[in-house]
Each structure stands twice: as structure tokens, then as C-alpha cells.
Design an enzyme around this catalytic site. Structure first.
Site, PDB file in Angstrom:
ATOM      1  N   ASP A 161       0.864  -1.169   0.000  1.00 45.91           N
ATOM      2  CA  ASP A 161       0.000   0.000   0.000  1.00 45.91           C
ATOM      3  C   ASP A 161       0.917   1.241   0.000  1.00 45.91           C
ATOM      4  OD1 ASP A 161      -2.290   1.677   0.619  1.00 45.91           O
ATOM      5  OD2 ASP A 161      -1.520   1.739   2.662  1.00 45.91           O
TER       6      ASP A 161
ATOM      7  N   ASP B 244      -0.240   5.099   1.010  1.00 44.84           N
ATOM      8  CA  ASP B 244      -0.508   6.104   2.047  1.00 44.84           C
ATOM      9  C   ASP B 244      -0.553   5.480   3.437  1.00 44.84           C
ATOM     10  OD1 ASP B 244      -1.041   8.657   0.541  1.00 44.84           O
ATOM     11  OD2 ASP B 244      -2.471   7.333  -0.459  1.00 44.84           O
TER      12      ASP B 244
ATOM     13  N   ALA C 228      -5.012   3.266  -3.241  1.00 46.20           N
ATOM     14  CA  ALA C 228      -6.279   3.951  -3.462  1.00 46.20           C
ATOM     15  C   ALA C 228      -6.090   5.470  -3.407  1.00 46.20           C
ATOM     16  CB  ALA C 228      -7.301   3.507  -2.420  1.00 46.20           C
TER      17      ALA C 228
ATOM     18  N   LYS D 202      -9.363  -3.179  -3.238  1.00 46.71           N
ATOM     19  CA  LYS D 202      -7.984  -3.411  -3.655  1.00 46.71           C
ATOM     20  C   LYS D 202      -7.772  -4.905  -3.838  1.00 46.71           C
ATOM     21  CE  LYS D 202      -4.927  -0.474  -1.779  1.00 46.71           C
ATOM     22  NZ  LYS D 202      -4.225   0.280  -0.718  1.00 46.71           N
TER      23      LYS D 202
ATOM     24  N   ASP E 160      -1.808  -0.817   5.808  1.00 51.98           N
ATOM     25  CA  ASP E 160      -2.202  -0.192   7.080  1.00 51.98           C
ATOM     26  C   ASP E 160      -3.710  -0.282   7.299  1.00 51.98           C
ATOM     27  OD1 ASP E 160      -2.728   2.035   5.096  1.00 51.98           O
ATOM     28  OD2 ASP E 160      -3.432   2.978   6.933  1.00 51.98           O
TER      29      ASP E 160
HETATM   30  O1  C5P Z   1      -2.569   4.437  -0.613  1.00 50.35           O
HETATM   31  P1  C5P Z   1      -3.836   4.116   0.125  1.00 50.35           P
HETATM   32  O2  C5P Z   1      -4.588   2.991  -0.523  1.00 50.35           O
HETATM   33  O3  C5P Z   1      -3.596   3.912   1.575  1.00 50.35           O
HETATM   34  O4  C5P Z   1      -4.736   5.461  -0.041  1.00 50.35           O
HETATM   35  C1  C5P Z   1      -5.991   5.631   0.466  1.00 50.35           C
HETATM   36  C2  C5P Z   1      -6.061   6.483   1.697  1.00 50.35           C
HETATM   37  O5  C5P Z   1      -6.327   7.836   1.355  1.00 50.35           O
HETATM   38  C3  C5P Z   1      -7.226   6.034   2.527  1.00 50.35           C
HETATM   39  O6  C5P Z   1      -6.810   5.298   3.644  1.00 50.35           O
HETATM   40  C4  C5P Z   1      -8.003   7.302   2.916  1.00 50.35           C
HETATM   41  O7  C5P Z   1      -8.073   7.537   4.305  1.00 50.35           O
HETATM   42  C5  C5P Z   1      -7.257   8.423   2.246  1.00 50.35           C
HETATM   43  N1  C5P Z   1      -8.168   9.314   1.494  1.00 50.35           N
HETATM   44  C6  C5P Z   1      -8.057  10.674   1.656  1.00 50.35           C
HETATM   45  N2  C5P Z   1      -8.889  11.527   0.948  1.00 50.35           N
HETATM   46  C7  C5P Z   1      -9.787  11.029   0.076  1.00 50.35           C
HETATM   47  C8  C5P Z   1      -9.894   9.648  -0.119  1.00 50.35           C
HETATM   48  C9  C5P Z   1      -9.053   8.818   0.616  1.00 50.35           C
HETATM   49  O8  C5P Z   1      -7.229  11.131   2.448  1.00 50.35           O
HETATM   50  N3  C5P Z   1     -10.556  11.861  -0.604  1.00 50.35           N
HETATM   51 MG    MG Z   2      -2.983   3.159   3.370  1.00 49.17          MG
END
Ligand code: C5P
Ligand code: MG
Length: 275
Positions: free
Chosen positions: A27, A29, A143, A191, A216
Site C-alpha cells: 500500500d 498512504d 487507493a 484493492k 495499514d
Molecule cells: O494508498 P492508500 O490505498 O492507503 O490510499 C488511500 C487512503 O487515502 C485512505 O486510507 C483514505 O483515508 C485516504 N483518502 C483521503 N482523501 C480522500 C480519499 C481517501 O485522504 N478523498
Molecule cells: Mg494506506
């Protein structure tokens, strides 16, 4: 660790199989990037855009309202994935629509990332260098926003050819202005194979039967589901937030759970042994 013997067995088996059988699926973030720095929350790839100077005050407020509404749902241990999924689609869709109204320029992305507070976890250089040196594929399945996260690893000088990213990518018009995000939409809880089908890169990895998975979120656990023949998998999870409430579920699901650890030391130690 709930089952330290299982972890030991998996690590030994991975060493025996060797680097040619290994791949890392991670992953981005809050897994490769830090959750906290200097007592404050670090931004996700979305937050980097949300907080940047190219977003209007009104846009910032709306994006923050979405975060405050949907983030607690995302991490709520008392809701099922079935309950969460449509709400996550709603969050991502609404956020992407707001971002697409902001006339964000492709040419501004690098500066937006430079001006942000994002930090990769300590030890990221060793992680990427080790994998690159031994030609171990690193598959980043995020994501978040692909254009942003790629720029982060580019600026950190670790965007090596063995690194591949599947994420949400921006779509720009002929004059380089963001108009929409490309399909398929990747959110926390899809995912898996459903968004990977047809990605040639993932098929190539079918012979890499030893997998180290880093995540995470409970949604990161399915990231390796598309790999047809998994011999050994080690799932390492960072438990960043709502630690007490979520510990039990994380310990059940991940082989190793890391708390209050802003480093990649554990995975680097394991890789040093295996490679
Ligand atoms: O890289 P990862 O899959 O962890 O990225 C997704 C993260 O981004 C989610 O855990 C979510 O909390 C965050 N997010 C965000 N703002 C958004 C959509 C998702 O900060 N509009
Ligand atoms: Mg993450």
C-alpha cells in the site's frame, strides 16, 4: 505477532526460495508514507492536493468536510466491508469531482508535492535500494492519487524500474488541466483482483510465489488475491489509528502488527535476512 512460529516458517521458506521468487506488494498512504510527524498527522496523497495552494478556500472546506465525515467510517471496526464499500465509492467520487472543478494544472504537481508535509517512513531508501539491487519487483497498489505518489517517490530518488504502481490517475485535457480521474476507481475496499484484471504487469508476477504484503488498512489484506499460486505470504500491518479498538482484528488478520512505528525497520530486517 499472534503466531510467531508461522512467521518464522514463512521467512525461512522465502529465504530458501530465493530472490527470484520474491515480490513485495505494498500500500502507499500511511504504509510507505508516514502517519505522523512532529506530533501532527502527515498528509495522504489526496490530502496533499486538498491542502495545496491550487485549491480554493471553498473547495478546501468541502474536501475537509468529506474527510471528517467518511474517514471515521473507513476505519470503524464495527461496520462490515459490505456496509463500507458504497460509502467509500461515494467519498472518492465526491472528492474527485471537487478536485476536478479546481483547474489543477499537470505542471503544478511537482511543486505541490515539494511544498507539502509528506514524508516517507524512515528506512525507505534501504527498502527501495535492497529491492532494486536484487531485482525484486515492488508493486505499489494504492487507493490514493497515482500522479502524486509517483512524484513523491521520484523526488525521493527511489522510483526504480522494478517499482510499478496501480492507483487512481488524473486525466488532463490538451492544455494540461485536470478534468477527471481515470477508471477504474480504486478505494480502500476494492484493492483486489476486480481492479487488477487486465493489468499486464500483475500477470507477469505469477511466478513470484513468495510475497511480502505491507498495508495499514483491513482493505490492504486482499491486495495479493490476484496472484495465482502463492507459496508463502507474510502480511505486515501498520496499526496507526484507533489502536486499542482495532488491535484484535489486526492481530487476527496480519502476521505482524506494528504500532507506533514510523519506520520500515522490521521489513528491512526481514529482507536483509532473505536476500
Ligand atoms: O494508498 P492508500 O490505498 O492507503 O490510499 C488511500 C487512503 O487515502 C485512505 O486510507 C483514505 O483515508 C485516504 N483518502 C483521503 N482523501 C480522500 C480519499 C481517501 O485522504 N478523498
Ligand atoms: Mg494506506
Amino acid at each position: 505477532m499472534q503466531q510467531p512460529e508461522r512467521v518464522m516458517r514463512a521467512i525461512h521458506a522465502m529465504k530458501e526460495r530465493g530472490s527470484s521468487k520474491l515480490q513485495v506488494i505494498s500500500d502507499f498512504d500511511m504504509t510507505l508514507s508516514r502517519f505522523g510527524c512532529n506530533g501532527r498527522r502527515c498528509p495522504t496523497s489526496h490530502n496533499i492536493l486538498d491542502n495545496s495552494r491550487v485549491i480554493s478556500e471553498d473547495g478546501k472546506k468541502k474536501l475537509k468536510d468529506l474527510l471528517h465525515h467518511y474517514y471515521p467510517i473507513e476505519i470503524d471496526p464495527n461496520r462490515t466491508l459490505e456496509e463500507k464499500r458504497p460509502l467509500m465509492v461515494e467519498w472518492w467520487t465526491r472528492a474527485h469531482e471537487l478536485l476536478a472543478q479546481q483547474k489543477i494544472q499537470k505542471g503544478d504537481i511537482a511543486q505541490i508535492v515539494r511544498e507539502s508535509d509528506v514524508m516517507l517512513r524512515d528506512g525507505f531508501t534501504e527498502l527501495f535500494d535492497q529491492l532494486h539491487k536484487h531485482s525484486v519487483p515492488m508493486f505499489i497498489f494504492s487507493a490514493g492519487v497515482g500522479d502524486i505518489l509517483e512524484e513523491i517517490i521520484r523526488q525521493a530518488n527511489v522510483f526504480y524500474p522494478n517499482v510499478n504502481v496501480v492507483s487512481n490517475y488524473m486525466d488532463f485535457d490538451d492544455s494540461g488541466v485536470l478534468t477527471r480521474f481515470k477508471d477504474p476507481l480504486i478505494h480502500t475496499y476494492n484493492k483486489n483482483n476486480s481492479v487488477l484484471q487486465g493489468t499486464a504487469y500483475f500477470q507477469q508476477l505469477s511466478t513470484r510465489t513468495s510475497i511480502i504484503l505491507l498495508g495499514d488498512s483491513m482493505g490492504d489484506l486482499t491486495m495479493a488475491d490476484g496472484v495465482p499460486s502463492v507459496e508463502n505470504i507474510l502480511k505486515i500491518g501498520f496499526l496507526n489509528d484507533k489502536v486499542e479498538e482495532r488491535r484484535e482484528k489486526y492481530l487476527d488478520a496480519y502476521d505482524i502488527v506494528l504500532e507506533s512505528d514510523e519506520t520500515l525497520d522490521v521489513v528491512n530486517g526481514i529482507l536483509r535476512y532473505i536476500l
